[in-house]
Design a protein around this motif. Structure first.
Motif, PDB file in Angstrom:
ATOM      1  N   LYS A  60      12.676  49.320   2.974  1.00 40.63           N
ATOM      2  CA  LYS A  60      11.503  50.079   2.509  1.00 40.63           C
ATOM      3  C   LYS A  60      11.209  49.848   1.025  1.00 40.63           C
ATOM      4  N   GLU A  61      12.290  49.767   0.232  1.00 43.39           N
ATOM      5  CA  GLU A  61      12.101  49.608  -1.215  1.00 43.39           C
ATOM      6  C   GLU A  61      11.317  48.335  -1.557  1.00 43.39           C
ATOM      7  N   HIS A  62      11.266  47.384  -0.618  1.00 46.16           N
ATOM      8  CA  HIS A  62      10.578  46.123  -0.897  1.00 46.16           C
ATOM      9  C   HIS A  62       9.230  46.011  -0.192  1.00 46.16           C
ATOM     10  N   GLN A  63       8.679  47.155   0.272  1.00 50.08           N
ATOM     11  CA  GLN A  63       7.506  47.046   1.157  1.00 50.08           C
ATOM     12  C   GLN A  63       6.266  46.456   0.492  1.00 50.08           C
ATOM     13  N   TRP A  94      32.123  43.273  -3.738  1.00 54.22           N
ATOM     14  CA  TRP A  94      31.516  42.529  -2.627  1.00 54.22           C
ATOM     15  C   TRP A  94      30.264  41.804  -3.097  1.00 54.22           C
ATOM     16  N   ARG A  95      29.452  42.476  -3.907  1.00 50.00           N
ATOM     17  CA  ARG A  95      28.226  41.811  -4.390  1.00 50.00           C
ATOM     18  C   ARG A  95      28.544  40.615  -5.286  1.00 50.00           C
ATOM     19  N   LYS A  96      29.654  40.709  -6.014  1.00 44.43           N
ATOM     20  CA  LYS A  96      30.055  39.571  -6.845  1.00 44.43           C
ATOM     21  C   LYS A  96      30.445  38.372  -5.957  1.00 44.43           C
ATOM     22  N   SER A 130      25.615  46.508   0.109  1.00 43.01           N
ATOM     23  CA  SER A 130      24.931  47.676  -0.475  1.00 43.01           C
ATOM     24  C   SER A 130      25.009  47.608  -1.997  1.00 43.01           C
ATOM     25  N   ASP A 131      23.982  48.203  -2.655  1.00 47.26           N
ATOM     26  CA  ASP A 131      23.935  48.065  -4.115  1.00 47.26           C
ATOM     27  C   ASP A 131      24.357  49.307  -4.888  1.00 47.26           C
ATOM     28  N   SER A 132      24.657  50.429  -4.213  1.00 47.87           N
ATOM     29  CA  SER A 132      25.112  51.636  -4.918  1.00 47.87           C
ATOM     30  C   SER A 132      25.812  52.534  -3.898  1.00 47.87           C
TER      31      SER A 132
HETATM   32 MG   LIG Z   1      19.156  44.927  -2.239  1.00 48.88          MG
END
Ligand SMILES: [Mg+2]
Ligand SMILES: Nc1ccn([C@@H]2O[C@H](COP(=O)(O)OP(=O)(O)OP(=O)(O)O)[C@@H](O)[C@H]2O)c(=O)n1
Ligand SMILES: Nc1ncnc2c1ncn2[C@@H]1O[C@H](COP(=O)(O)OP(=O)(O)O)[C@@H](O)[C@H]1O
Length: 177
Positions: A60-63, A94-96, A130-132
């Motif tokens: 959704k954040e990228h809609q 994990w993101r790294k 996930s980012d947070s």
């Molecule tokens: Mg993201």
């Protein structure tokens, strides 16, 4: 006291293997090996296909972004492998390992990250994290609606933390004993 400090930095996160990679055996093997080498616990694991609407909701954040349409159709084009991961500093770590989002740059800037090695394009970038902490909780709910974190913390987490677990190699999940 030391134990408490260690425990507070433990985190859950959601990993997704995206449709371009989900049935490519050497990519899956590589990702699973990294998870074990980097001391992640695999708490839950499943395969699930999102509908177009569910994928739209997930992102959704990228809609309003130019890539939203292709992103959502890609993410709903086939099954995803979803895993709940647990580790010290799991989200950032994990993101790294995944590497930056945009593969066409990442292949030069972070060539040995997962996206650097196995990403195909900026959209089909093979893997998600996930980012947070808040996003992780929300995203885990989408793929594991029956995963009750409070129950897990009470009954399963203490066993993992005290070494009472075994890896079910076939299911690729750590089971508490
Ligand atoms: Mg993201
Ligand atoms: N307005 C745009 C359009 C495209 N791009 C970037 O240009 C690259 C090439 O776009 P395109 O050829 O449409 O993507 P594909 O390589 O075909 O792959 P995919 O659809 O999986 O992203 C993409 O990385 C995209 O992020 C961009 O930055 N700004
Ligand atoms: N510029 C882009 N062009 C094409 N697809 C993109 C672009 N940026 C992001 N995406 C897709 O949208 C997903 C979500 O984007 P974002 O949340 O910014 O990255 P990340 O997955 O690293 O958290 C990306 O993983 C990728 O699949």
């Amino acid at each position: 006291m030391y134990n408490q400090v260690v425990k507070t930095s433990m985190q859950l996160t959601l990993a997704l293997i995206k449709p371009n990679a989900v049935f490519v055996p050497y990519v899956i093997q590589y990702i699973h090996k990294i998870l074990l080498d980097e001391n992640f616990f695999i708490i839950r694991r499943t395969h699930l296909r999102l509908s177009l609407d569910q994928a739209g909701d997930f992102y959704k954040e990228h809609q309003l972004k130019f890539f939203h349409n292709r992103l959502v159709s890609f993410m709903s084009s086939g099954p995803l492998e979803a895993m709940v991961l647990y580790r010290d500093d799991a989200i950032a770590h994990w993101r790294k390992l995944i590497g930056p989002t945009k593969v066409y740059q990442t292949i030069y800037s972070h060539p040995s990250s997962i996206r650097g090695i196995y990403g195909l394009t900026d959209t089909r970038n093979t893997i998600h994290g996930s980012d947070s902490p808040a996003t992780a909780l929300k995203e885990i709910k989408v793929f594991f609606p029956n995963f009750n974190i409070e129950d897990w913390k009470q009954h399963e987490e203490p066993k993992l933390m005290s070494g009472m677990f075994k890896l079910d190699e076939e299911a690729f999940v750590h089971h508490p004993l």
